[in-house]
Each structure stands twice: as structure tokens, then as C-alpha cells.
Design a protein around this motif. Sequence first.
Motif, PDB file in Angstrom:
ATOM      1  N   ARG A 179      49.131  40.976  37.143  1.00  0.00           N
ATOM      2  CA  ARG A 179      47.995  41.593  36.460  1.00  0.00           C
ATOM      3  C   ARG A 179      47.581  42.784  37.299  1.00  0.00           C
ATOM      4  O   ARG A 179      47.596  42.707  38.532  1.00  0.00           O
ATOM      5  N   THR A 180      47.219  43.894  36.687  1.00  0.00           N
ATOM      6  CA  THR A 180      46.893  45.096  37.449  1.00  0.00           C
ATOM      7  C   THR A 180      45.447  45.536  37.214  1.00  0.00           C
ATOM      8  O   THR A 180      44.838  45.227  36.185  1.00  0.00           O
ATOM      9  N   SER A 181      44.947  46.259  38.208  1.00  0.00           N
ATOM     10  CA  SER A 181      43.618  46.868  38.115  1.00  0.00           C
ATOM     11  C   SER A 181      43.592  48.100  38.995  1.00  0.00           C
ATOM     12  O   SER A 181      44.191  48.123  40.063  1.00  0.00           O
ATOM     13  N   GLU A 182      42.896  49.125  38.562  1.00  0.00           N
ATOM     14  CA  GLU A 182      42.820  50.390  39.299  1.00  0.00           C
ATOM     15  C   GLU A 182      41.893  50.306  40.508  1.00  0.00           C
ATOM     16  O   GLU A 182      42.092  51.009  41.494  1.00  0.00           O
ATOM     17  N   LEU A 183      40.867  49.449  40.445  1.00  0.00           N
ATOM     18  CA  LEU A 183      39.790  49.470  41.433  1.00  0.00           C
ATOM     19  C   LEU A 183      39.848  48.256  42.359  1.00  0.00           C
ATOM     20  O   LEU A 183      40.059  47.124  41.908  1.00  0.00           O
ATOM     21  N   THR A 184      39.617  48.517  43.648  1.00  0.00           N
ATOM     22  CA  THR A 184      39.582  47.430  44.626  1.00  0.00           C
ATOM     23  C   THR A 184      38.494  46.416  44.275  1.00  0.00           C
ATOM     24  O   THR A 184      38.728  45.197  44.323  1.00  0.00           O
ATOM     25  N   VAL A 185      37.313  46.889  43.925  1.00  0.00           N
ATOM     26  CA  VAL A 185      36.208  45.972  43.628  1.00  0.00           C
ATOM     27  C   VAL A 185      36.529  45.115  42.410  1.00  0.00           C
ATOM     28  O   VAL A 185      36.131  43.937  42.334  1.00  0.00           O
ATOM     29  N   ALA A 186      37.281  45.667  41.444  1.00  0.00           N
ATOM     30  CA  ALA A 186      37.668  44.884  40.271  1.00  0.00           C
ATOM     31  C   ALA A 186      38.672  43.804  40.652  1.00  0.00           C
ATOM     32  O   ALA A 186      38.620  42.672  40.141  1.00  0.00           O
ATOM     33  N   ILE A 187      39.602  44.134  41.559  1.00  0.00           N
ATOM     34  CA  ILE A 187      40.562  43.130  42.040  1.00  0.00           C
ATOM     35  C   ILE A 187      39.820  42.000  42.754  1.00  0.00           C
ATOM     36  O   ILE A 187      40.103  40.815  42.540  1.00  0.00           O
ATOM     37  N   ILE A 188      38.862  42.362  43.596  1.00  0.00           N
ATOM     38  CA  ILE A 188      38.067  41.362  44.306  1.00  0.00           C
ATOM     39  C   ILE A 188      37.344  40.449  43.319  1.00  0.00           C
ATOM     40  O   ILE A 188      37.319  39.218  43.474  1.00  0.00           O
ATOM     41  N   GLN A 189      36.771  41.057  42.289  1.00  0.00           N
ATOM     42  CA  GLN A 189      36.032  40.269  41.294  1.00  0.00           C
ATOM     43  C   GLN A 189      36.957  39.305  40.559  1.00  0.00           C
ATOM     44  O   GLN A 189      36.602  38.133  40.335  1.00  0.00           O
ATOM     45  N   LEU A 190      38.145  39.762  40.193  1.00  0.00           N
ATOM     46  CA  LEU A 190      39.096  38.900  39.499  1.00  0.00           C
ATOM     47  C   LEU A 190      39.543  37.746  40.393  1.00  0.00           C
ATOM     48  O   LEU A 190      39.657  36.602  39.944  1.00  0.00           O
ATOM     49  N   VAL A 191      39.798  38.057  41.671  1.00  0.00           N
ATOM     50  CA  VAL A 191      40.198  37.010  42.613  1.00  0.00           C
ATOM     51  C   VAL A 191      39.070  35.993  42.793  1.00  0.00           C
ATOM     52  O   VAL A 191      39.304  34.779  42.791  1.00  0.00           O
ATOM     53  N   ALA A 192      37.853  36.486  42.959  1.00  0.00           N
ATOM     54  CA  ALA A 192      36.708  35.585  43.147  1.00  0.00           C
ATOM     55  C   ALA A 192      36.500  34.683  41.938  1.00  0.00           C
ATOM     56  O   ALA A 192      35.994  33.559  42.066  1.00  0.00           O
ATOM     57  N   SER A 193      36.916  35.147  40.745  1.00  0.00           N
ATOM     58  CA  SER A 193      36.779  34.363  39.513  1.00  0.00           C
ATOM     59  C   SER A 193      37.989  33.484  39.251  1.00  0.00           C
ATOM     60  O   SER A 193      38.129  32.933  38.153  1.00  0.00           O
ATOM     61  N   ARG A 194      38.899  33.397  40.249  1.00  0.00           N
ATOM     62  CA  ARG A 194      40.100  32.561  40.173  1.00  0.00           C
ATOM     63  C   ARG A 194      41.030  32.987  39.046  1.00  0.00           C
ATOM     64  O   ARG A 194      41.699  32.169  38.411  1.00  0.00           O
ATOM     65  N   ARG A 195      41.087  34.291  38.821  1.00  0.00           N
ATOM     66  CA  ARG A 195      42.054  34.822  37.857  1.00  0.00           C
ATOM     67  C   ARG A 195      43.403  35.098  38.504  1.00  0.00           C
ATOM     68  O   ARG A 195      44.359  35.453  37.826  1.00  0.00           O
ATOM     69  N   GLY A 196      43.469  34.975  39.832  1.00  0.00           N
ATOM     70  CA  GLY A 196      44.712  35.224  40.539  1.00  0.00           C
ATOM     71  C   GLY A 196      44.455  35.436  42.018  1.00  0.00           C
ATOM     72  O   GLY A 196      43.342  35.214  42.520  1.00  0.00           O
ATOM     73  N   VAL A 197      45.493  35.880  42.725  1.00  0.00           N
ATOM     74  CA  VAL A 197      45.391  36.191  44.148  1.00  0.00           C
ATOM     75  C   VAL A 197      45.833  37.635  44.343  1.00  0.00           C
ATOM     76  O   VAL A 197      46.417  38.255  43.451  1.00  0.00           O
ATOM     77  N   ALA A 198      45.575  38.169  45.536  1.00  0.00           N
ATOM     78  CA  ALA A 198      45.935  39.563  45.790  1.00  0.00           C
ATOM     79  C   ALA A 198      46.270  39.742  47.267  1.00  0.00           C
ATOM     80  O   ALA A 198      45.976  38.871  48.097  1.00  0.00           O
ATOM     81  N   ALA A 199      46.881  40.872  47.577  1.00  0.00           N
ATOM     82  CA  ALA A 199      47.136  41.273  48.961  1.00  0.00           C
ATOM     83  C   ALA A 199      46.583  42.680  49.134  1.00  0.00           C
ATOM     84  O   ALA A 199      47.015  43.607  48.436  1.00  0.00           O
ATOM     85  N   LEU A 200      45.628  42.820  50.043  1.00  0.00           N
ATOM     86  CA  LEU A 200      44.946  44.093  50.243  1.00  0.00           C
ATOM     87  C   LEU A 200      44.786  44.363  51.735  1.00  0.00           C
ATOM     88  O   LEU A 200      44.854  43.439  52.557  1.00  0.00           O
TER      89      LEU A 200
END
Length: 305
Positions: A219-240
Motif C-alpha cells: 500500500r502506498t502513501s505520499e506523506l510520512t504522517v499518513a504512513i504513520i497514521q496507517l501503521v498506528a491504525s494497524r493497516r500495515g507496517v512500514a520501514a522509515l
Amino acid sequence: MLELRHLRTLLALQETGSVSLAAERVFLTQSALSHQLKQLEAYYQQPLFERKTQPLRFTLAGERLLALAREVLDKVAAAEREVARIRQGEAGELRVAVECHTCFDWLMPAMDSFRQHWPAVELDIVSGFHADPVGLLLTRRADLAIVSEAEPQAGIVHQPLFAYEMVGIVARDHPLAAKKVWQAQDFAAETLIHYPVPDEMLDLWRKVLLPAGVSPLRRTSELTVAIIQLVASRRGVAALPFWAVKPYLERGYVVARQIGEQGLSSELYAALRSEDAGLAYMQDFLATVRERSFATLPGLTVLEG
């Protein structure tokens, strides 16, 4: 007794808070830096910092020399810029292209400092995200590109900026939060949230997942804060980058974990045309980027050319 190299060492100690990290910053071994400090303390006949504190804490004598270091090194840098202006002139153009979504966190402060040193240099960012910023150099639509790999190319030179750690981030109540170190297989059953860039530009994919044959959902997102929000909502994981997520870690939105036994290291380089590499304002821009980044971003390491 007191030399510029000593002053640079004191500044590195203050910025890193660690003898080992300071040694890396000034390109010395830890033992060589420790010897240098012991010589200084023997000369002044008193300690300059307290060795058992973390981060390192300067004594009153050390604080006085640290203040001298800031004053003197600023004046030395200003004098060197003036000499460069006399030799090469003050005006020029510096258009910067970037391939990373998190670059602006450290690039903008560096640009602000640079403008004060070189007001006659037209400094600008080439708008938009560019998957091939080096191509912009070759077609003269940009003068400097921030890239993650130093791939040899005719007419292009690469200057190292810094290395940094990529960390895995996950919701606090996610099962992976219980693991201190993640391996490639830990991503297999997850949805990986990342910036919308080609796979070869994702260090996690290129260095960890691809060699292990792991291909998670995306799943993709342009914004770091949006990625953080998705991760916090358990929509997935990320590497930043650790420095990009540190404010969110401090607020408890997500947790960060090491990727691989040695950690996942990423690098940033400045690519520029060979003919421009010797320009004084170009070299001063690179020095400003390194100085500002090491002074403000946590967890950076020196990247040797």
C-alpha cells in the motif's frame, strides 16, 4: 597547543554526546581521539568533560573551550568562503533535485543557512518527485541531485552526505511489537506501506526482502504522517528513517524495531556534474548539508566516499 582539529573534536563531542561517534565524525579512531583529548587535558591540567555521563557532559573548562570552538570555526568558515568568492566569484545557480520523500526535513534548514552565506547564488528545488534525478543533471535541468546510490556514470561525480538507520514501525499493540529485531520473513504476512516509488529505490525491498524472496502485500502513501497514521491504525507496517519517525515514537503513536541483526543502513549522496564539482559554492552547500544534518538529526553516521 590548541589547534583547529582540537576545536573540531570538541564540537563533534558536543553534537554527538559520545567519544565513539565523535571519533567517527572527525575521521579518527576512538583511541586516537581519546589520546588527543588526554593531551588537551594534560596541557590545561584539568578535565574537559565528565567521562561517565550519557550523553557526555562538559566541565566549566570544557564549556569555555567549546564556546571558543564555535566562535573560531565560524570565523574560519566565513573567511574560507570569502577567499573562494574572490577566486571564483559570488554568483551562480544551484537547482536541487531529490528522489527521497523525507529529504525536505533536513534539506530546507541547510538551504536557509546556505542562502545567508551565498546570497548571490540562485538556489532552488526542482519541483516534483524525480525517479531519475541524475538524468536532470545530464540534461542541465538541475545542478545537484540527492540520491541513495552512487552508481558510476560518465560526467557525474558523487559526494557522500551521510548514512542513517531505517527502522521498522508498527502499532503498539501489533504482535510484531514484541520482537526487538525483525527479519525478512516477519514482513511476509503483513501489508507493507511505503512511498509510491519504484522497488529498486526501496532499501527494505532491495537489501532485505528481495534477497529473501519475500513479497508482502503493498500500500502506498505520499506523506510520512499518513504512513504513520496507517501503521498506528494497524493497516500495515512500514520501514522509515529513524530520524523521520522519532517525533512520533516520542508521542507513543507507533513503536520502532531494528531490521536485521546488523540493522538496515541507508545512504545519501549528492550527485553533480564533474565540471561543477570544484565550484566553491557547491562544496560549501555540501558542507552545510552535512553540518546541519549531523547537528539536528539523530542517529546519523559518517558516510565515506
